[in-house]
Scaffold this motif. Sequence first.
Motif, PDB file in Angstrom:
ATOM      1  N   HIS A  23       0.808  -1.218   0.000  1.00 29.40           N
ATOM      2  CA  HIS A  23       0.000   0.000   0.000  1.00 29.40           C
ATOM      3  C   HIS A  23       0.844   1.272   0.000  1.00 29.40           C
ATOM      4  O   HIS A  23       0.299   2.366  -0.037  1.00 29.40           O
ATOM      5  N   SER A  24       2.183   1.124   0.026  1.00 30.15           N
ATOM      6  CA  SER A  24       3.040   2.309   0.055  1.00 30.15           C
ATOM      7  C   SER A  24       3.360   2.842  -1.335  1.00 30.15           C
ATOM      8  O   SER A  24       3.958   3.896  -1.470  1.00 30.15           O
ATOM      9  N   HIS A  25       2.971   2.096  -2.375  1.00 24.57           N
ATOM     10  CA  HIS A  25       3.224   2.545  -3.742  1.00 24.57           C
ATOM     11  C   HIS A  25       1.999   2.266  -4.587  1.00 24.57           C
ATOM     12  O   HIS A  25       1.370   1.212  -4.448  1.00 24.57           O
ATOM     13  N   LYS A  26       1.679   3.186  -5.461  1.00 27.87           N
ATOM     14  CA  LYS A  26       0.456   3.032  -6.265  1.00 27.87           C
ATOM     15  C   LYS A  26       0.496   1.809  -7.174  1.00 27.87           C
ATOM     16  O   LYS A  26      -0.544   1.280  -7.541  1.00 27.87           O
ATOM     17  N   ILE A  33       9.248  -2.066  -3.543  1.00 31.55           N
ATOM     18  CA  ILE A  33      10.567  -2.651  -3.259  1.00 31.55           C
ATOM     19  C   ILE A  33      11.606  -2.105  -4.226  1.00 31.55           C
ATOM     20  O   ILE A  33      12.729  -1.780  -3.829  1.00 31.55           O
ATOM     21  N   THR A  34      11.252  -1.972  -5.494  1.00 31.28           N
ATOM     22  CA  THR A  34      12.175  -1.402  -6.476  1.00 31.28           C
ATOM     23  C   THR A  34      12.560   0.015  -6.076  1.00 31.28           C
ATOM     24  O   THR A  34      13.736   0.393  -6.115  1.00 31.28           O
ATOM     25  N   GLN A  35      11.585   0.797  -5.651  1.00 26.92           N
ATOM     26  CA  GLN A  35      11.849   2.175  -5.219  1.00 26.92           C
ATOM     27  C   GLN A  35      12.752   2.186  -3.986  1.00 26.92           C
ATOM     28  O   GLN A  35      13.657   3.009  -3.876  1.00 26.92           O
ATOM     29  N   ALA A  36      12.514   1.263  -3.056  1.00 24.78           N
ATOM     30  CA  ALA A  36      13.335   1.197  -1.843  1.00 24.78           C
ATOM     31  C   ALA A  36      14.782   0.851  -2.176  1.00 24.78           C
ATOM     32  O   ALA A  36      15.719   1.435  -1.619  1.00 24.78           O
TER      33      ALA A  36
END
Length: 150
Positions: A23-26, A33-36
Amino acid sequence: MTTDDLYTLELKFPTEVADRLEHSHKDGIDAAITQAVKFWLQLGDDTWDTIATQANTEGMSRAEFVRRAVAKLMHPEEPTYLNLLKDMPLSERRRLRNEDIAARALRGAPRKELATQYRLSEIRVHQIVAAAKKQLAGQKLAQHWTPDME
């Protein structure tokens, strides 16, 4: 980039963490996870140095420090407030503060950072650390002292 240049990772998260990540990414958990990972890789040398210094100050490895920081972010604790003015005499508060400053300085925390954090002058921090070193030296001498047997 070819498929030979890619790595596949299998990650296991507790369900609660996976739900929060999803729920932290649209675009869902994979995008989160990729963004993290991208964020992690973009941390600069100065950030890594800060993490290493703080981990050393706290007496733990960088990995343990980061793990604890992430755990606190994922499971924040309710703040507890201590009314220091009513709950503890000033001399006791200063003694505890000085013990904390000395312990952290002896583990390698820069005195300038300690002075800023505790809102003290660097000279005062130096005095606190010097007194702690003197006390430690006295304790070591006392441990190895044997009275003359006459």
